[in-house]
Design an enzyme around this catalytic site. Structure first.
Site, mmCIF file in Angstrom:
data_model
loop_
_atom_site.group_PDB
_atom_site.id
_atom_site.type_symbol
_atom_site.label_atom_id
_atom_site.label_comp_id
_atom_site.label_asym_id
_atom_site.label_seq_id
_atom_site.Cartn_x
_atom_site.Cartn_y
_atom_site.Cartn_z
ATOM 1 N N GLU A 242 -0.921 6.088 -5.898
ATOM 2 C CA GLU A 242 0.212 5.211 -5.570
ATOM 3 C C GLU A 242 -0.310 3.902 -4.975
ATOM 4 O O GLU A 242 0.171 2.811 -5.321
ATOM 5 C CB GLU A 242 1.131 5.916 -4.567
ATOM 6 C CG GLU A 242 2.243 5.016 -4.055
ATOM 7 C CD GLU A 242 3.353 5.762 -3.297
ATOM 8 O OE1 GLU A 242 3.411 7.013 -3.375
ATOM 9 O OE2 GLU A 242 4.153 5.083 -2.631
ATOM 10 N N ARG A 243 -1.301 3.995 -4.111
ATOM 11 C CA ARG A 243 -1.795 2.785 -3.421
ATOM 12 C C ARG A 243 -2.590 1.891 -4.360
ATOM 13 O O ARG A 243 -2.485 0.666 -4.297
ATOM 14 C CB ARG A 243 -2.586 3.202 -2.171
ATOM 15 C CG ARG A 243 -1.638 3.729 -1.116
ATOM 16 C CD ARG A 243 -2.235 4.481 0.034
ATOM 17 N NE ARG A 243 -1.138 5.020 0.842
ATOM 18 C CZ ARG A 243 -1.264 5.961 1.761
ATOM 19 N NH1 ARG A 243 -2.453 6.482 2.019
ATOM 20 N NH2 ARG A 243 -0.213 6.391 2.429
#
Ligand code: FAD
Length: 386
Positions: A242-243
C-alpha cells in the site's frame, strides 16, 4: 528499476483507458461524490489490469511486482485522486495478503472475481477509535461452531459503500494485541452489516468512504486469510505494498502539477513580463522537480529490493513519508503561484491540494512512518503493551 517494452505497453494500455473512459467523466463523478466502481473495474479487469502481479491460476498475469508499480505510476494520469485510490485499494491494498496467504478455495471465491473486475473489494483496518494505533482496534470475532460472529465498527473505508467484500482485520482472540488478530474476508451483503454513513471529505470526492457497523455478522471461519492470530503481521506486510503504491502513484500528479504551473507562469503577465520571469518562481519549481526525481529514485530503489525479496519496511516507509510531505509542498507552492485561480475549485492544482492532503494521513500518517523509521534505525524502542 527500468521499465521494459512490456511495462511501457501496459502503461500505454492504461493511459488509453484513462483518456477515453475515466478523465472525461471525472468532473461528473467528483460532483456526485462517488464513481461507478463496478463498471470501471469490469473494464479494467477485461484489459487484464487488475491482477498484473497476481497468480495466473486466479486470472492474474503472473508478472513480477515491478508491473504493479508501473501501473500505480500510470494511474497518476487520472485527473483526480479518488478514482486511482479506489483502483489501488483493489490491486494493492485489499488483495496482497489474500493472494499470498489465502487458501485455494478462498482465492477462487474472492480473489479471482476481484482480478476479473466482477466484484469490488475494500480493506477494513481503521475504526473510529483506532487508526494509527492498528493494534488497538476493537472489532472482534467470536467463534460459534464453524463460524465467526463478528461485531464492531470500521471507519474511513474506501470503496466500502460499493464493495462486495471487505478484507477485515479483526480480533479473533484475547491474547497479546499483535498476535490476537486475523484477516477475514467478509462478504458485504451479510445480515448484521450496516453501511451506516458516507463520510464527506475535503478531497478525494469521487471515492466513497464509509462508516460500517457489524452486529453479530456470521462468517465461516474458512474465510480467514491464512493462520489465525497472524492478521497483524499479514497486514503490516500488506501495508508495504500500500505504501509503495502511494509513493508510485504520486509521481505523475506531482510532475503534472509542476508542468501546468510552468505553463501558467509563462503566460501570466505581470510587472512588464511574465510570472515565470521571476527568479524565485524559477528556482522554486526547479527545486520541486528535483525533489520529485529524488522521490522517484527512492521509490524505484524500494521496488528493486522488494523484487529481490528483501524486507523494505524502512524504504517503503521513507517513500510514503516523502510522498506525503512532497505532495503537500508541491501542491501548496504551485497553488500559490496560480494566485486567485489556484483558489478556485475547477483548478487541477487545487484538486491536488485537496486530494493530496490525504497522503500524509491515510495508510499510516507521517508520524507513524517516522515512528517506524525511528524503530528500524534503532533510536526508539517499542513501548511495552498489554
Ligand atoms: C479518505 C480516507 C480514506 C481512507 N481509507 C481507508 C481504508 O480504505 N481502509 C482503512 O482501514 N483505513 C482507511 N483510512 C483511514 C486512515 O488510514 C486513517 O485515517 C489513518 O491511519 C489515521 O488514523 P486516524 O484518522 O484514526 O487518526 P489518529 O490515529 O487519531 O491520528 C491523528 C494524528 O495523530 C498523529 N499521530 C499518530 N501517531 C503518532 C505518533 N506516534 N506520534 C505523534 N503523532 C502521531 C498524526 O498526525 C495523525 O494524523 C482512510 C482515511 C481517509 C481520510
Amino acid at each position: 528499476m527500468h521499465y521494459t517494452h512490456e511495462h511501457l505497453e501496459i502503461q500505454k494500455t492504461l493511459r488509453r483507458f484513462i483518456d477515453a473512459e475515466i478523465n472525461p467523466r471525472v468532473d461528473e463523478w467528483e460532483a456526485a461524490e462517488i464513481f461507478p466502481a463496478h463498471e470501471v473495474f469490469k473494464k479494467l479487469g477485461g484489459l487484464g489490469l487488475l491482477g498484473l502481479n497476481k497468480p495466473e491460476a486466479y486470472g492474474g498475469a503472473g508478472l513480477d511486482y515491478s508491473y504493479a508499480m508501473a501501473m500505480a505510476e500510470a494511474l497518476g494520469h487520472v485527473s483526480c485522486g479518488g478514482v486511482p485510490m479506489a483502483i489501488g485499494v483493489q490491486t494493492d491494498m485489499c488483495t496482497p495478503a489474500l493472494a499470498r496467504f489465502g487458501s485455494d478455495e478462498l482465492k477462487r471465491e474472492f480473489l479471482a472475481p476481484a482480478i476479473a473486475g466482477d466484484v469490488v473489494g475494500c480493506i477494513g483496518v481503521s475504526e473510529p477509535g483506532a487508526g494509527s494505533d492498528v493494534a488497538g482496534l476493537k472489532s472482534h470475532a467470536r467463534k460459534d461452531g464453524d463460524d465467526y460472529l463478528i461485531s464492531g465498527q470500521k471507519m474511513w473505508i474506501t470503496n466500502s459503500l460499493q464493495a462486495d467484500w471487505m478484507c477485515m482485520l479483526v480480533n479473533t482472540g484475547d491474547g497479546p494485541v499483535h498476535r490476537n488478530k486475523s484477516l477475514v474476508i467478509v462478504p458485504m451483503n451479510l445480515p448484521g452489516i450496516e453501511k451506516a454513513r458516507k463520510i464527506r471529505k475535503i478531497g478525494m470526492h469521487s471515492s466513497d468512504t464509509g462508516l460500517i457497523y457489524f452486529d453479530n455478522v456470521r462468517v465461516p471461519q474458512r474465510y480467514r486469510v491464512g493462520e489465525e492470530g497472524q492478521g497483524f503481521v499479514y497486514q503490516m506486510q500488506q501495508f508495504q505494498e500500500e505504501r509503495l503504491w502511494c509513493a508510485a502513484s504520486s509521481l505523475v500528479p506531482l510532475e503534472d502539477c509542476i508542468a501546468q504551473t510552468i505553463e501558467w507562469a509563462q503566460q501570466r503577465q505581470m510587472f512588464g513580463g511574465t510570472l515565470a520571469d521571476q527568479q524565485w518562481v524559477q528556482f522554486k519549481l526547479a527545486e520541486l522537480k528535483t525533489e520529485v526525481e529524488a522521490l522517484r529514485a527512492l521509490t524505484y530503489r524500494a521496488c528493486d529490493l522488494y523484487l529481490e525479496g528483501q524486507d523494505v519496511t524502512e524504504l517503503a516507509s521513507m517513500a510514503k513519508l516523502k510522498a506525503g510531505r512532497l505532495t503537500r509542498e508541491v501542491a501548496d507552492t504551485c497553488l500559490q503561484f496560480w494566485g486567485g485561480m489556484g483558489y478556485t475549485l475547477e483548478n487541477r492544482v487545487s484538486r491536488l491540494y485537496r486530494d493530496g492532503r490525504l497522503a500524509s494521513i491515510g495508510g499510516g500518517a507521517d508520524e507513524v512512518m517516522l515512528g517506524i523509521l525511528a524503530k528500524t534505525m534503532g533510536i526508539a524502542k517499542r513501548p511495552p503493551r498489554p
